[in-house]
Design a protein around this motif. Structure first.
Motif, PDB file in Angstrom:
ATOM      1  N   LYS A 272      -4.162   7.376   5.935  1.00 51.73           N
ATOM      2  CA  LYS A 272      -5.125   7.100   4.859  1.00 51.73           C
ATOM      3  C   LYS A 272      -4.794   5.810   4.114  1.00 51.73           C
TER       4      LYS A 272
ATOM      5  N   HIS B 262       0.808  -1.222   0.000  1.00 52.56           N
ATOM      6  CA  HIS B 262       0.000   0.000   0.000  1.00 52.56           C
ATOM      7  C   HIS B 262       0.847   1.280   0.000  1.00 52.56           C
TER       8      HIS B 262
ATOM      9  N   LYS C 176     -13.617   1.715   7.734  1.00 49.79           N
ATOM     10  CA  LYS C 176     -13.970   2.552   6.577  1.00 49.79           C
ATOM     11  C   LYS C 176     -13.424   3.966   6.764  1.00 49.79           C
TER      12      LYS C 176
ATOM     13  N   HIS D 162      -7.208   2.560   4.025  1.00 47.32           N
ATOM     14  CA  HIS D 162      -7.610   2.147   2.685  1.00 47.32           C
ATOM     15  C   HIS D 162      -7.153   0.713   2.391  1.00 47.32           C
TER      16      HIS D 162
ATOM     17  N   GLN E 112      -9.344  -1.798   4.051  1.00 45.95           N
ATOM     18  CA  GLN E 112     -10.608  -1.887   3.324  1.00 45.95           C
ATOM     19  C   GLN E 112     -10.437  -2.694   2.038  1.00 45.95           C
ATOM     20  N   GLU E 113      -9.373  -2.377   1.312  1.00 49.01           N
ATOM     21  CA  GLU E 113      -9.117  -3.056   0.042  1.00 49.01           C
ATOM     22  C   GLU E 113      -8.905  -4.563   0.250  1.00 49.01           C
TER      23      GLU E 113
END
Ligand code: AMP
Ligand code: GLY
Length: 423
Positions: free
Chosen positions: A257, A117, A208, A261, A264-265
């Motif tokens: 962030k 990421h 989220k 993220h 979530q991904e």
């Protein structure tokens, strides 16, 4: 609602203190708790990793929220245990799933997640017993100091920083071939050494969205001037003065962030705290480690600065409504000073009577390692009490803590007199 906190340290006493003030909390339980939590909650004698025993108490006391303090139960899958059990599905457990907890449970997994990421961190490679020779060759390509990390949980002891190549090779072999940290060092991550000043950022996420909680800096070494052996933490300061708005913005954009993220991904069920250990190199933040829980003693300075009702905040986290909450933070600084048993972090004695607790004024005393013996509080761990104070700046807050410490006593009590010395 009835709420259960799992754990027994200063962190859990600080959670209990904040939760007991909420109008949404009816009955509060702590398992196993300590002499401090006993004054504001009911302690229950259950181990945090005995999930069946936790379950039976949750059902018996009609508990609908469980806040998990330490990492062990999370890494062992307590969150999944609750979600998979029909009788527990209504319970709001605050803490990530087992897959989420691997960010702390496996250093290699954390590094892979960061690589995937694009989260800034030290470059690395990982090795097992079968690739020991390649590991030694890899060390030759690096410059001193050498950073070796046991992949698994090793009670905070699994990181070695070594100045000399021959020692680094020998320690790599000790870890991989001679189980220096047991199963935790069956795999070892070797990292590039980063030079800079450390700080921690705490994030509450519902998987989220997220809220960034106050920053903190802890003092890990036993001795003044950051000398001597590593401990669980000898004191902490919040906020961190050198983390200004601009630097915090970098942390949010480059680290927080992409972390949320990424969760979530990868469809990771993560409803809990992320404690990001950071190092500031020049003016850029790099991740040293993820923890999947709050820090101790950092919690003792972070929670007292949160003005928003903690139960509401945690409920919104579980229900994935965190974006609806307006997080209010006290502008005052908080500091905590840890009083420890003589000898800690090596061998120390327990069972020493603690005196002076009733004399403390204008500070909060969170119990870390204590238990009740009859009506008396006695020492029951290396870290014994955390003395937290708030004031307009951290130096004033520290002064309050140190003044109050003068009235506290137990045999062979020790503390650092220089918390915040480098700020
Ligand atoms: P960890 O358990 O990963 O937090 O590591 C323990 C301590 O080792 C950290 O708090 C840092 O002081 C230090 N450390 C870990 N990784 C590095 C690194 N890559 N460069 C410099 N220091 C490190
Ligand atoms: N104070 C460091 C930790 O809680 O891991």
């Amino acid at each position: 609602m009835n709420i259960l906190i799992l754990g027994s340290g200063g962190r859990e006493h600080a959670f209990a203190h904040a939760i007991s003030k909420s109008e949404h909390c009816q009955e509060l339980f702590v398992a196993p708790g300590n002499a401090g939590t006993a004054t504001i909650a009911t302690n229950i004698d259950v181990s945090v990793t005995d999930f069946e025993a936790v379950k039976s108490r949750v059902l018996k006391h009609q508990i609908t929220m469980v806040v998990v303090g330490p990492e062990d139960p999370l890494v062992q899958g307590i969150s999944d245990f609750f979600r998979d059990d029909e009788t527990l599905q209504h319970v709001m457990l605050i803490g990530p799933s087992k897959r989420g907890a691997l960010l702390e449970g496996s250093k290699e997994r954390a590094k892979e997640f960061m690589a995937q990421h694009n989260i800034p961190t030290a470059s690395y490679a990982s090795f097992t017993k079968d690739s020991l020779a390649a590991g030694k060759t890899f060390l030759e390509t690096l410059e001193a100091p050498y950073v070796l990390k046991a992949d698994g949980l090793a009670a905070g002891k699994g990181v070695l920083i070594l100045d000399d190549l021959a020692t680094a090779k020998q320690e790599l072999e000790n870890m991989l071939s001679h189980s220096k940290f047991g199963a935790a060092s069956e795999k070892v991550v070797i990292e590039e050494f980063l030079e800079g000043i450390e700080l921690s950022v705490f994030v509450l996420t519902d998987g989220k969205s997220y809220k960034i909680l106050p920053t903190a800096k802890d003092y890990k070494r036993i001795g003044e001037g950051d000398q001597g052996l590593n401990t669980g933490g000898m004191g902490a300061v919040s906020p961190v003065p050198f983390a200004d708005q601009e630097f915090l913005k970098k942390i949010e954009e480059r680290i927080v962030k992409p972390t949320v993220h990424g969760l979530q991904e990868e469809e990771i069920d993560y409803r809990g705290f992320v404690f990001i250990g950071l190092i500031k190199v020049n003016n850029d933040p790099y991740v040293i480690e993820y923890n999947v829980r709050m820090g101790d003693p950092e919690t003792e300075v972070v929670l007292p600065r949160i003005q928003t009702d903690l139960v509401r905040l945690l409920e919104a986290t579980y229900q994935q409504r965190l974006s609806e909450i307006d997080l209010q933070i006290d502008a005052q600084a908080a500091t905590t000073v840890m009083l420890v048993s003589g000898g800690y972090p090596e061998a120390y004695e327990k069972g020493k009577e603690i005196s002076g607790l009733a004399e403390v004024k204008n500070s909060l005393v969170f119990h870390a390692g204590t238990r009740l013996e009859g009506a008396k509080a006695v020492t029951n761990g290396g870290r014994v009490l955390a003395v937290t104070s708030l004031d307009s700046d951290f130096r004033k807050a520290l002064k309050k803590s140190y003044q109050n410490i003068e009235s506290l006593h137990f045999d062979r009590m020790y503390y650092r007199t220089d918390i915040g010395f480098d700020l």
